[in-house]
Design an enzyme around this catalytic site. Structure first.
Site, PDB file in Angstrom:
ATOM      1  N   CYS A  53     -13.949   8.490   8.252  1.00  0.00           N
ATOM      2  CA  CYS A  53     -12.809   7.998   9.019  1.00  0.00           C
ATOM      3  C   CYS A  53     -13.209   7.255  10.293  1.00  0.00           C
ATOM      4  O   CYS A  53     -12.382   6.576  10.896  1.00  0.00           O
ATOM      5  CB  CYS A  53     -11.880   9.149   9.364  1.00  0.00           C
ATOM      6  SG  CYS A  53     -11.427  10.153   7.935  1.00  0.00           S
ATOM      7  N   HIS A  64      -7.458   7.022  14.561  1.00  0.00           N
ATOM      8  CA  HIS A  64      -7.491   7.284  13.123  1.00  0.00           C
ATOM      9  C   HIS A  64      -6.224   8.024  12.730  1.00  0.00           C
ATOM     10  O   HIS A  64      -5.789   8.962  13.411  1.00  0.00           O
ATOM     11  CB  HIS A  64      -8.729   8.101  12.772  1.00  0.00           C
ATOM     12  CG  HIS A  64      -8.665   8.746  11.423  1.00  0.00           C
ATOM     13  ND1 HIS A  64      -8.382   8.020  10.280  1.00  0.00           N
ATOM     14  CD2 HIS A  64      -8.817  10.040  11.030  1.00  0.00           C
ATOM     15  CE1 HIS A  64      -8.372   8.844   9.243  1.00  0.00           C
ATOM     16  NE2 HIS A  64      -8.628  10.067   9.676  1.00  0.00           N
ATOM     17  N   ASN A 116      -3.221   9.261   5.062  1.00  0.00           N
ATOM     18  CA  ASN A 116      -4.563   9.189   5.651  1.00  0.00           C
ATOM     19  C   ASN A 116      -5.441   8.349   4.729  1.00  0.00           C
ATOM     20  O   ASN A 116      -5.727   8.751   3.600  1.00  0.00           O
ATOM     21  CB  ASN A 116      -5.122  10.608   5.808  1.00  0.00           C
ATOM     22  CG  ASN A 116      -6.503  10.644   6.436  1.00  0.00           C
ATOM     23  OD1 ASN A 116      -7.251   9.672   6.405  1.00  0.00           O
ATOM     24  ND2 ASN A 116      -6.862  11.782   6.999  1.00  0.00           N
TER      25      ASN A 116
END
Length: 336
Positions: free
Chosen positions: A125, A261, A292
């Protein structure tokens, strides 16, 4: 005896900046109701715990390279460039299932960027922010003039529908940015690092070697220790973001856009609170509709803010990625 010649080095460039940011999302919309059954959950529980309403996933015939190529072509068009103008391609992904050759090399060829330097990043990420930091350094050192940075994931390939720890969060997509030379500072110093002592906080279920030894294991999927990751991200990443602002010589009141993020809406809210960002700051909340998307989440969220007009070219944006490793990277950038 001849005198030793002095080596010639590349001529450095003082500044770099983002020339363009673009995105490609999965075309299928997956609702909370679609994923709630196998994990014995509900739309209400998922919204309360994560802030996710839907996530975007790609169809079976689309792979991570297809997503990366689509986002890259859009970024090149927005920057007024073609593949041949690119000197380096940096692709961050954890969902390209070939140890070699690199996804970046294949992508560079698809884009007509050969013989650009090309390599992959495995920083989950944080991978896009890692890539921006490296692109900034390549441009300013004179090693490259234009660098293409991509964060791309097809996480739906490595989910277990019955896993309650992470799989229900995940979406597919790719974001791409072009970094090039600038007359003024456009990318602040990158503050980055890792903590391998927490390497098992986000992990895959088993290795490919273990799969080869026992074919009944099936494809590895992801797992996370939710509380460990939540506490780490919520309380240890805000100081990293604050350091990135300090290194760039700016304060919270100077920031116009915050793009963390897109891991969890509660983490985002906690970071905003700790950083004491003014209410006027536009905060990316793309996770609500996209889920996500790991390495793709920052450029996806950035592109959305720009395309919807919530953020404008020239705005100062604080971006931070954090995830499996555990790893993190943050920088302040001027939006293109």
């Amino acid at each position: 005896m001849n005198a030793r010649k002095t080596l010639r080095q590349a001529e450095p460039v003082r500044y770099s900046r983002l020339l363009a940011v673009a995105a490609e999302r999965g075309t299928e919309t997956v609702t909370n109701d679609d994923v709630a059954g196998p994990i014995d959950s509900s739309d209400e529980w998922i919204r309360q715990r994560t802030g996710i309403v839907t996530r975007r996933r790609a169809t079976a015939d689309v792979d991570v390279l297809d997503l990366a190529e689509a986002a890259s072509r859009k970024a090149l068009d927005a920057a007024g460039l073609v593949g041949a103008d690119i000197d380096a391609v940096i692709l961050s992904t954890i969902t390209y299932f070939h140890q070699t050759p690199s996804a970046a090399a294949v992508l560079a060829d698809r884009l007509g960027a050969t013989p650009a330097a090309a390599y992959d990043i495995s920083a989950a990420c944080a991978g896009y922010a890692y890539g921006i930091g490296q692109a900034d350094a390549l441009v300013r050192s004179g090693a490259a003039r234009n660098v293409l940075v991509i964060g791309a994931e097809k996480l739906s390939d490595i989910i277990d529908p019955t896993d309650r720890s992470i799989s229900f969060l995940l979406g597919d997509g790719a974001g791409a940015a072009v970094v090039g030379p600038s007359d003024a500072p456009g990318i602040g110093p990158t503050v980055w690092g890792s903590d391998g002592s927490k390497s098992q906080a986000i992990r895959q279920t088993h290795s490919l070697q273990e799969l080869a030894a026992d074919g009944t294991l099936g494809m590895p999927t992801l797992r996370q220790d939710g509380q460990t990751v939540f506490k780490w991200a919520s309380f240890q990443m805000a100081p990293i973001a604050a350091k990135a602002m300090a290194e760039a010589g700016v304060e919270p009141d100077d920031i116009q856009v915050f793009v963390p993020h897109q891991a969890n809406m509660r983490i985002i809210d906690q970071m905003v609170k700790q950083l004491k960002l003014p209410e006027s700051v536009v905060v990316a909340r793309d996770i609500a509709d996209s889920g996500n998307t790991s390495a793709a989440s920052i450029p996806l969220a950035t592109e959305r803010l720009l395309s919807e007009g919530s953020a404008r070219p020239g705005d100062l944006a604080l971006q931070i990625g954090f995830g499996a490793g555990l790893v993190y990277a943050a920088q302040v950038v001027v939006l293109p």
